[in-house]
Design a protein around this motif. Structure first.
Motif, PDB file in Angstrom:
ATOM      1  N   ARG A 156      16.469  -2.177  -0.201  1.00 31.38           N
ATOM      2  CA  ARG A 156      15.479  -2.557  -1.203  1.00 31.38           C
ATOM      3  C   ARG A 156      16.148  -2.785  -2.562  1.00 31.38           C
ATOM      4  N   LYS A 204       2.225 -11.357   3.111  1.00 34.95           N
ATOM      5  CA  LYS A 204       1.647 -10.428   2.116  1.00 34.95           C
ATOM      6  C   LYS A 204       1.324 -11.167   0.822  1.00 34.95           C
ATOM      7  N   ASP A 233       7.326  -6.750  -0.493  1.00 36.91           N
ATOM      8  CA  ASP A 233       8.487  -6.191   0.207  1.00 36.91           C
ATOM      9  C   ASP A 233       8.088  -6.003   1.657  1.00 36.91           C
ATOM     10  N   ASP A 234       8.870  -6.537   2.593  1.00 40.44           N
ATOM     11  CA  ASP A 234       8.689  -6.141   3.983  1.00 40.44           C
ATOM     12  C   ASP A 234      10.031  -5.631   4.475  1.00 40.44           C
ATOM     13  N   SER A 235      10.022  -4.497   5.124  1.00 42.48           N
ATOM     14  CA  SER A 235      11.289  -3.843   5.421  1.00 42.48           C
ATOM     15  C   SER A 235      11.198  -3.037   6.693  1.00 42.48           C
ATOM     16  N   PHE A 274      18.980  -0.727   7.599  1.00 45.07           N
ATOM     17  CA  PHE A 274      17.697  -1.000   6.963  1.00 45.07           C
ATOM     18  C   PHE A 274      17.764  -2.402   6.395  1.00 45.07           C
ATOM     19  N   GLY A 328       9.554   7.552   4.953  1.00 46.87           N
ATOM     20  CA  GLY A 328       9.794   6.871   6.226  1.00 46.87           C
ATOM     21  C   GLY A 328      10.947   7.485   7.011  1.00 46.87           C
ATOM     22  N   ASP A 388      14.089   7.743   6.162  1.00 52.60           N
ATOM     23  CA  ASP A 388      15.228   8.177   5.348  1.00 52.60           C
ATOM     24  C   ASP A 388      15.949   9.411   5.913  1.00 52.60           C
ATOM     25  N   GLY A 435       0.826  -1.183   0.000  1.00 54.58           N
ATOM     26  CA  GLY A 435       0.000   0.000   0.000  1.00 54.58           C
ATOM     27  C   GLY A 435       0.875   1.253   0.000  1.00 54.58           C
TER      28      GLY A 435
HETATM   29  P1  ITT Z   1       3.358  -2.268   2.822  1.00 50.67           P
HETATM   30  O1  ITT Z   1       3.408  -3.188   4.008  1.00 50.67           O
HETATM   31  O2  ITT Z   1       1.975  -2.018   2.343  1.00 50.67           O
HETATM   32  O3  ITT Z   1       4.319  -2.687   1.734  1.00 50.67           O
HETATM   33  P2  ITT Z   1       4.537  -0.359   4.639  1.00 50.67           P
HETATM   34  O4  ITT Z   1       5.030   1.041   4.476  1.00 50.67           O
HETATM   35  O5  ITT Z   1       3.616  -0.653   5.775  1.00 50.67           O
HETATM   36  O6  ITT Z   1       3.891  -0.808   3.250  1.00 50.67           O
HETATM   37  P3  ITT Z   1       6.357  -2.271   5.800  1.00 50.67           P
HETATM   38  O7  ITT Z   1       5.280  -2.994   6.509  1.00 50.67           O
HETATM   39  O8  ITT Z   1       7.396  -3.088   5.063  1.00 50.67           O
HETATM   40  O9  ITT Z   1       5.782  -1.288   4.691  1.00 50.67           O
HETATM   41  O10 ITT Z   1       7.055  -1.292   6.810  1.00 50.67           O
HETATM   42  C1  ITT Z   1       8.226  -0.713   6.431  1.00 50.67           C
HETATM   43  C2  ITT Z   1       8.422   0.574   7.186  1.00 50.67           C
HETATM   44  O11 ITT Z   1       9.834   0.663   7.452  1.00 50.67           O
HETATM   45  C3  ITT Z   1       8.081   1.749   6.303  1.00 50.67           C
HETATM   46  O12 ITT Z   1       6.779   2.207   6.474  1.00 50.67           O
HETATM   47  C4  ITT Z   1       9.113   2.767   6.755  1.00 50.67           C
HETATM   48  O13 ITT Z   1       8.704   3.357   7.939  1.00 50.67           O
HETATM   49  C5  ITT Z   1      10.314   1.902   7.076  1.00 50.67           C
HETATM   50  N1  ITT Z   1      11.139   1.764   5.860  1.00 50.67           N
HETATM   51  C6  ITT Z   1      11.264   0.675   5.060  1.00 50.67           C
HETATM   52  N2  ITT Z   1      12.046   0.939   4.014  1.00 50.67           N
HETATM   53  C7  ITT Z   1      12.420   2.223   4.130  1.00 50.67           C
HETATM   54  C8  ITT Z   1      13.208   3.087   3.350  1.00 50.67           C
HETATM   55  O14 ITT Z   1      13.754   2.699   2.193  1.00 50.67           O
HETATM   56  N3  ITT Z   1      13.384   4.326   3.774  1.00 50.67           N
HETATM   57  C9  ITT Z   1      12.832   4.761   4.919  1.00 50.67           C
HETATM   58  N4  ITT Z   1      12.046   4.028   5.704  1.00 50.67           N
HETATM   59  C10 ITT Z   1      11.846   2.753   5.318  1.00 50.67           C
END
Ligand code: ITT
Length: 193
Positions: free
Chosen positions: A176, A52, A66-68, A113, A148, A150, A8
């Motif tokens: 990523r 997901k 992608d989960d991050s 990250f 996020g 960054d 999303g």
């Molecule tokens: P989806 O689950 O729908 O993909 P999300 O934003 O909720 O979207 P995640 O559950 O993977 O995604 O949570 C990842 C969070 O971690 C994201 O919202 C950011 O706060 C942080 N994050 C991940 N990758 C990042 C990046 O490249 N730069 C900055 N913050 C990042």
């Protein structure tokens, strides 16, 4: 090959699209099913990426997720898999301020990250990869690019945040970018004709 991305988060869509070559079309799953809601109850990035994909497996089409998140050593890996849910509903300016507050006086700024990416194909192929970028937490919020956390993350080898460095650098060294470059090269092996 057309792949639907289970997210999303439009920033992710843009970042991942920019890493794909001409053979790959990456489309947000919202184009197909509208806004999505996934119960991310896993303990790891990999589990959540699998959840997901699993949530939309019934569609019978190629999917990727992608989960991050950000892991901070001095906070025992926090926010980690809670990166998105932490202080949910509040702007990232407040979330980042809270993290800087929790690190007040802390000399150990080490952080990374991480990204887990999972690909699913209805033929039964599942591929999972991970990518990491090591770095440190800045002493203040800097830069407006990216999304996020960054603006508080300084990747090793640089003295500016991802928020200042922007997509040009993220597309080379980010968690990523590293995960999806691996994934896309595996996909080329499997699905090129
Ligand atoms: P989806 O689950 O729908 O993909 P999300 O934003 O909720 O979207 P995640 O559950 O993977 O995604 O949570 C990842 C969070 O971690 C994201 O919202 C950011 O706060 C942080 N994050 C991940 N990758 C990042 C990046 O490249 N730069 C900055 N913050 C990042």
């Amino acid at each position: 090959l057309k792949i639907h991305l289970v997210t999303g988060n439009n920033h992710k869509v843009e970042e991942i699209r920019s890493l794909a070559d001409n053979e790959l079309t990456v489309v947000p799953i919202s184009d197909l099913v509208g806004e999505i809601e996934v119960d991310e109850k896993g303990d790891t990035f990999l589990q959540n990426a699998l959840i997901k994909v699993e949530t939309f497996r019934h569609l019978g089409i190629p999917l990727v997720a992608d989960d991050s998140g950000l892991e901070i050593d001095a906070l025992n890996g926090f926010p980690g898999v809670q990166s998105s849910r932490f202080m949910e509903g509040r702007p990232y300016s407040e979330k980042m301020a809270e993290i800087l507050q929790r690190l007040d006086g802390e000399k150990n700024r080490k952080a990374r990250f991480k990204c887990a990416a999972v690909f699913y194909h209805p033929s039964g192929v599942v591929l999972a990869v991970e990518g990491t970028v090591e770095g440190s937490i800045a002493y203040e919020i800097r830069g407006e690019q990216g999304f996020g956390y960054d603006p508080i993350f300084v990747p090793d080898g640089y003295d500016r945040t991802f928020g200042e460095l922007g997509q040009e650098v993220k597309s080379i060294i980010s968690h990523r970018a590293r995960a999806f470059k691996k994934l896309f090269s595996l996909l080329r092996l499997f699905f090129s004709n």
